[in-house]
Design a protein around this motif. Sequence first.
Motif, PDB file in Angstrom:
ATOM      1  N   MET A 234       5.849   7.587  -1.711  1.00  0.00           N
ATOM      2  CA  MET A 234       5.918   7.624  -3.172  1.00  0.00           C
ATOM      3  C   MET A 234       6.958   6.633  -3.682  1.00  0.00           C
ATOM      4  N   GLU A 235       6.598   5.899  -4.754  1.00  0.00           N
ATOM      5  CA  GLU A 235       7.512   4.890  -5.293  1.00  0.00           C
ATOM      6  C   GLU A 235       8.236   5.345  -6.561  1.00  0.00           C
ATOM      7  N   HIS A 236       7.843   6.488  -7.114  1.00  0.00           N
ATOM      8  CA  HIS A 236       8.497   7.010  -8.314  1.00  0.00           C
ATOM      9  C   HIS A 236       9.815   7.658  -7.882  1.00  0.00           C
ATOM     10  N   LYS A 237      10.939   7.008  -8.168  1.00  0.00           N
ATOM     11  CA  LYS A 237      12.240   7.432  -7.636  1.00  0.00           C
ATOM     12  C   LYS A 237      12.737   8.759  -8.204  1.00  0.00           C
TER      13      LYS A 237
ATOM     14  N   ASN B  28       2.259  15.006  -2.520  1.00  0.00           N
ATOM     15  CA  ASN B  28       2.519  14.422  -1.199  1.00  0.00           C
ATOM     16  C   ASN B  28       3.355  13.154  -1.353  1.00  0.00           C
ATOM     17  N   LEU B  29       4.590  13.233  -0.956  1.00  0.00           N
ATOM     18  CA  LEU B  29       5.479  12.082  -1.122  1.00  0.00           C
ATOM     19  C   LEU B  29       5.252  11.016  -0.060  1.00  0.00           C
ATOM     20  N   SER B  30       4.435  11.332   0.929  1.00  0.00           N
ATOM     21  CA  SER B  30       4.051  10.339   1.934  1.00  0.00           C
ATOM     22  C   SER B  30       2.651  10.672   2.436  1.00  0.00           C
ATOM     23  N   HIS B  31       1.991   9.659   2.991  1.00  0.00           N
ATOM     24  CA  HIS B  31       0.627   9.849   3.505  1.00  0.00           C
ATOM     25  C   HIS B  31       0.351   8.741   4.514  1.00  0.00           C
ATOM     26  N   THR B  32      -0.284   9.081   5.628  1.00  0.00           N
ATOM     27  CA  THR B  32      -0.575   8.086   6.660  1.00  0.00           C
ATOM     28  C   THR B  32      -2.038   7.673   6.627  1.00  0.00           C
ATOM     29  N   LEU B  33      -2.251   6.374   6.497  1.00  0.00           N
ATOM     30  CA  LEU B  33      -3.596   5.795   6.554  1.00  0.00           C
ATOM     31  C   LEU B  33      -3.860   5.401   8.008  1.00  0.00           C
ATOM     32  N   GLY B  34      -4.916   5.926   8.597  1.00  0.00           N
ATOM     33  CA  GLY B  34      -5.200   5.633  10.001  1.00  0.00           C
ATOM     34  C   GLY B  34      -6.333   4.639  10.179  1.00  0.00           C
ATOM     35  N   ASN B  35      -6.469   4.116  11.432  1.00  0.00           N
ATOM     36  CA  ASN B  35      -7.571   3.235  11.815  1.00  0.00           C
ATOM     37  C   ASN B  35      -7.676   1.979  10.954  1.00  0.00           C
ATOM     38  N   LEU B  36      -6.549   1.352  10.684  1.00  0.00           N
ATOM     39  CA  LEU B  36      -6.564   0.089   9.942  1.00  0.00           C
ATOM     40  C   LEU B  36      -6.613  -1.075  10.930  1.00  0.00           C
ATOM     41  N   LYS B  37      -7.339  -2.123  10.570  1.00  0.00           N
ATOM     42  CA  LYS B  37      -7.437  -3.294  11.448  1.00  0.00           C
ATOM     43  C   LYS B  37      -6.074  -3.937  11.671  1.00  0.00           C
ATOM     44  N   ARG B  38      -5.312  -4.046  10.594  1.00  0.00           N
ATOM     45  CA  ARG B  38      -4.001  -4.670  10.725  1.00  0.00           C
ATOM     46  C   ARG B  38      -3.021  -3.761  11.454  1.00  0.00           C
ATOM     47  N   LEU B  39      -3.149  -2.459  11.256  1.00  0.00           N
ATOM     48  CA  LEU B  39      -2.214  -1.489  11.842  1.00  0.00           C
ATOM     49  C   LEU B  39      -3.003  -0.348  12.476  1.00  0.00           C
ATOM     50  N   PRO B  40      -3.525  -0.571  13.691  1.00  0.00           N
ATOM     51  CA  PRO B  40      -4.330   0.457  14.371  1.00  0.00           C
ATOM     52  C   PRO B  40      -3.581   1.788  14.562  1.00  0.00           C
ATOM     53  N   GLU B  41      -2.264   1.708  14.681  1.00  0.00           N
ATOM     54  CA  GLU B  41      -1.476   2.931  14.869  1.00  0.00           C
ATOM     55  C   GLU B  41      -1.305   3.718  13.555  1.00  0.00           C
ATOM     56  N   GLY B  42      -1.723   3.103  12.464  1.00  0.00           N
ATOM     57  CA  GLY B  42      -1.634   3.757  11.156  1.00  0.00           C
ATOM     58  C   GLY B  42      -0.518   3.196  10.298  1.00  0.00           C
TER      59      GLY B  42
ATOM     60  N   GLY C 150       3.703  11.260 -11.416  1.00  0.00           N
ATOM     61  CA  GLY C 150       3.919  10.088 -12.256  1.00  0.00           C
ATOM     62  C   GLY C 150       3.535   8.805 -11.559  1.00  0.00           C
ATOM     63  N   LYS C 151       3.726   7.698 -12.255  1.00  0.00           N
ATOM     64  CA  LYS C 151       3.336   6.395 -11.715  1.00  0.00           C
ATOM     65  C   LYS C 151       4.235   5.319 -12.291  1.00  0.00           C
ATOM     66  N   THR C 152       4.653   4.430 -11.411  1.00  0.00           N
ATOM     67  CA  THR C 152       5.450   3.275 -11.818  1.00  0.00           C
ATOM     68  C   THR C 152       4.533   2.080 -12.078  1.00  0.00           C
ATOM     69  N   GLY C 153       5.074   1.100 -12.785  1.00  0.00           N
ATOM     70  CA  GLY C 153       4.330  -0.134 -13.001  1.00  0.00           C
ATOM     71  C   GLY C 153       5.278  -1.291 -13.287  1.00  0.00           C
TER      72      GLY C 153
ATOM     73  N   LEU D 108      -1.985   5.878  -5.762  1.00  0.00           N
ATOM     74  CA  LEU D 108      -0.966   6.547  -6.577  1.00  0.00           C
ATOM     75  C   LEU D 108       0.429   6.511  -5.971  1.00  0.00           C
ATOM     76  N   LEU D 109       0.528   6.525  -4.639  1.00  0.00           N
ATOM     77  CA  LEU D 109       1.855   6.495  -4.014  1.00  0.00           C
ATOM     78  C   LEU D 109       2.358   5.066  -3.840  1.00  0.00           C
ATOM     79  N   LYS D 110       1.508   4.224  -3.257  1.00  0.00           N
ATOM     80  CA  LYS D 110       1.908   2.859  -2.925  1.00  0.00           C
ATOM     81  C   LYS D 110       1.499   1.836  -3.974  1.00  0.00           C
ATOM     82  N   SER D 111       0.669   2.269  -4.945  1.00  0.00           N
ATOM     83  CA  SER D 111       0.174   1.373  -5.990  1.00  0.00           C
ATOM     84  C   SER D 111      -0.660   0.224  -5.418  1.00  0.00           C
ATOM     85  N   ALA D 112      -1.432   0.526  -4.377  1.00  0.00           N
ATOM     86  CA  ALA D 112      -2.211  -0.498  -3.671  1.00  0.00           C
ATOM     87  C   ALA D 112      -3.354  -1.019  -4.538  1.00  0.00           C
ATOM     88  N   ASN D 113      -3.309  -2.318  -4.839  1.00  0.00           N
ATOM     89  CA  ASN D 113      -4.326  -2.919  -5.692  1.00  0.00           C
ATOM     90  C   ASN D 113      -5.683  -3.029  -4.996  1.00  0.00           C
ATOM     91  N   GLU D 114      -5.669  -3.245  -3.653  1.00  0.00           N
ATOM     92  CA  GLU D 114      -6.947  -3.326  -2.950  1.00  0.00           C
ATOM     93  C   GLU D 114      -7.651  -1.959  -2.956  1.00  0.00           C
TER      94      GLU D 114
END
Length: 464
Positions: free
Chosen positions: A219-222, A200-214, A238-241, A123-129
């Motif tokens: 949020m992308e809705h301006k 939550n206008l921001s959120h940290t994803l932790g323990n990622l292989k590409r970004l171990p530091e998180g 809301g949500k952008t597209g 919802l924040l980053k619109s991540a397709n994966e």
Amino acid sequence: MKEKKGKSRGRIFLLLSFCFFILFHSVVAMAASWPTADLTAESAIVVDAETGAVLYEKNGDVREYPASITKVMTALVVLEHASLEDKVTFSHDAVYNVDRGSSNAQIEEGDVLTVNDCLHALLLKSANEAANALAEHVAGSREAFAEMMNEKAKELGCTGTHFQNPSGLQDENHYTTARDMALIGMAAFQNKAFLEIEKNLSHTLGNLKRLPEGNTIYMEHKMMLSNTKFYDKRVVAGKTGYTQIAGNTLISLAEDQGRKVVTVVLKDKNPSHYTDTKALLDLAFSETENQTLGEHPGALEALRKELVSAGKITEENKIHFLDTVKISLPKGASQDGLQYVFTDIEGDVPASALGKVQILLDGKVVGSGYIGKDQNIQVILNNKETKKKVAVAAVTVSGFTILAGFGFFLFGGGALYGAKNLHDERKRKKKWKERRKKNLEELQISEEEFKILVEKRKSEKKKK
């Protein structure tokens, strides 16, 4: 000479009165007309989230491609079928079965995140994966999940929507309408978990292989970001597209002074999707209002006769709204000319409801409410003073009269109708007093006997 001056003044007075009359009625007519907007979007709509009234629409039923605002529906289905603490493992297909260069959150095959993390990425980053992984987690495959989305759309009343995937990536069989997306937005407004994530206008994803530091996502809705020129404090979610074919799409949930609306713009341009949305919000909050439905005995009686003819009720039955009903009208508009249309209902509705009534003004739905019938109760009273039974004096009292009277004793009458201000509340209270007094006089029942009837009815219900 004095007579001439008097006549002249009289004519001037009449002329001024006539001008004032014309001006006043012109202002009233203007206030009662539905507002319009000049938008860039090819399709758009703004709906009151409480009454369901469409306050403005432009090509509301034209099919368009939704792009990533699809993810609002994805989130709703996930929230219905998964726990926020569930673990989601990202498959190779979930990560790489997306368009090159499309939105992502740097999540890699084999990463394990919670559903809560995935929904924030969605919802924040619109991540397709994240959309793909959530679909696989809930339904086993994107295809099966899309069917769940279509079922949910049908449940919400969508008639021009078909989802082919959970992300909104371009597909000719993946489409919606502004009206349908507004229905989806209204459902999102009622989902506390959805709103909590969007806060939550921001959120940290932790323990990622590409970004171990998180990886901190934003949020992308301006219109929700105070550091942008499009910021609007009324927008709470809301949500952008965007895709090249769909253009810019945007769904926004907004609230102002307790009133909630949903806006949708489809096939728009950047940054017009923001300015168009602001125009729709200004229209809704400044040029329309919610009113408490007043008493319209004539319209309700006409509906009652229709229900009698259809065999829904008997001639003896009266009908009433089960709860206070709110309607949306142009600001300052009168409730004169409202029409009631009865519809059958199924599913999760009040047990005492006969059906749902749509309330229309000039053919436009402005609100709705559940309607019920008054039940007849046969009561035999005893004359305590003479210790003699009154000759089988069967007194018919409507269930609604009893409920109204009982409510009056408990709440003073006005609270039953939830009048929007003290003046209206006092007026309604006075009307209820007069109506109750009249009903009791017609039934030849005293206040004390009426209380006994209420208590007797309550005890009979308990025995059943």
